[in-house]
Design a protein around this motif. Structure first.
Motif: not given
Length: 453
Positions: A1-18, A23-26, A97-99, A106-108
């Protein structure tokens, strides 16, 4: 179950760039990082950047830079790290995957910004401005989003709240000490004037929504006229591409064709329509009926002609364009001698001469279109409502303050007035999230954000 105290991660940039930023927060952001990278926990000083290697056991996945932000001085208000790595899809997926193995999830969509709101880093209007800033497509929408992100709407609503609290306190004072004949209270005329000021303030914000929507969605412009006058050629000229089929055959365009262009930092949504003429072709008749529907929805109408219009023609088009900006354009001037190029019609009606074929007069036409939009000069400090949720709340606040106004005129007791004032304050507070905001509303707002924001 997701919680607002979880540590979350996600790409903060669009795919396809150099490069890619993850971003990781929590609460466990730093421990996850140290287990992932060759970086010492003691070196994670706030607002520092470190070179490191991301490893899977002994295998080096990438070399990257890590930015460190400590609570509460981060975007989310939590401990936060941002990994700037190479933009390979394999690297991004491997790091995520490692994170995940290190205890992150993964962040919503919009979850980073949602946490920024919940942690008091942004109010709701500023949080929504983040999405608007990302989606901005021209100078005007960018400036409006920046104004909102910097707290422009919040500041305006704070002024309204101050006025409402003053009015509320005067009415509460009247209620609490009404049995003391020796005390003097605010005159009802003064209360009425203050209420009118508040009402006008709310109305001014509410009325700006029409302009805000036009800027956000593009100002609708209908190109209309008889068959074969060059409507499709004009659309192609304005767009700088062959968007519409051009033919000498009458009735080629049988449906509306839409596209957008940017004029002086504002988006205009052009609609090429079927030519207006008498016809027995049922399909063409449907197209013509859609032409009239497009006129009804347009804010600006370009009436294209290739011969001097009659007074009846002008009368008919003005009747259909009542309440809209009408621009009359004489096309195909490349086929006319310079001495007979039109500049006005009957009774001094202004006509813009152009050649859609070779581009003559197009700059003049674009300037006329921009001026016909009657837009205010947009600056970073302008307060223009662009969000339907804000507009809905303002409409309800307007109804509540109207009840107060009517109550004052009818000399109703202060307790009845106080209830409507309380509702007005609560409704306006919904906009910024200044009161407890339902979870359903928060989910609806942030679900439209992109992942990583």
């Amino acid at each position: 179950m997701m919680s607002e105290t979880d540590t979350i991660c996600a790409p903060a940039t669009a795919t396809g760039g150099a490069l890619a930023v993850i971003r990781v927060s929590g609460p466990n952001a730093f421990s996850a990082l140290t287990r992932l990278c060759s970086v010492c926990r003691d070196s994670l000083v706030a607002n520092t950047v470190h070179f490191t290697r991301i490893k899977d056991d002994t295998e080096v996945i990438d070399e990257c830079m890590v930015s460190v932000f400590k609570a509460p001085h981060s975007y989310t208000g939590e401990d936060c790290v941002e990994l700037s790595c190479h933009g390979s899809g394999y690297i991004i997926n491997k790091v995520l995957s490692l994170l995940s193995e290190k205890g992150c999830r993964m962040a919503e969509p919009g979850e980073f910004t949602k946490r920024a709101y919940l942690n008091g880093k942004l109010d709701l209007t500023q949080a929504e401005a983040v999405a608007d800033l990302i989606a901005s497509t021209n100078q005007a929408t960018h400036r409006l989003a920046m104004s909102q992100l910097r707290g422009g709407i919040s500041t305006e609503l704070a002024r309204l709240r101050e006025q409402l609290l003053k009015l509320t306190s005067l009415i509460e004072l009247e209620l609490d000490f009404s049995d003391h004949e020796d005390l003097e209270f605010a005159d009802r005329t003064e209360l009425l004037e203050l209420t009118l000021t508040i009402q006008q303030h709310i109305l001014r914000l509410s009325h700006s929504f029409e302009t805000g929507q036009a800027l956000k969605q593009g100002i609708p412009v209908a190109i209309v006229g008889k068959t074969n006058v060059g409507k499709s050629t004009l659309l192609n000229r304005l767009l700088h591409e062959d968007r519409a089929i051009v033919s000498d055959i009458h009735g080629t365009t049988r449906d509306t064709i839409e596209d957008t262009i940017d004029i002086k930092g504002v988006t205009f949504r052009f609609i090429d329509t079927a030519g207006i003429r008498q016809t027995t072709d049922k399909v063409e008749q449907i197209g013509i009926s859609r032409t009239y529907a497009a006129i009804g929805k347009a804010r600006i109408v370009l009436w294209l002609i290739d011969a001097k219009p009659t007074q009846n023609d002008i009368k008919e088009i003005k009747k259909r364009c009542e309440g809209k900006s009408l621009i009359i354009i004489h096309n195909k001037i490349d086929k006319l001698p310079k001495t007979v190029i039109p500049s006005s019609g009957d009774k001094g009606t202004s006509i813009i001469p152009i050649s859609a074929k070779n581009g003559q007069g197009i700059e003049t036409l674009e300037q006329a279109i921009f001026e016909a939009a009657h837009l205010p000069e947009i600056s970073d400090s302008d307060i223009i409502i662009t969000n339907a949720r804000h507009y809905d709340a303002l409409q309800r606040a307007q109804e509540n303050i109207q009840h107060v106004l009517e109550g004052l005129k009818l000399q109703l007791s202060g307790d009845l007035l106080a209830e409507d004032l309380r509702l007005t304050l609560e409704t306006l507070a919904e906009i910024t999230g200044g009161q407890i905001t339902p979870q359903e509303t928060l989910n609806n707002i942030f679900s439209h954000f992109c992942v990583g924001k």
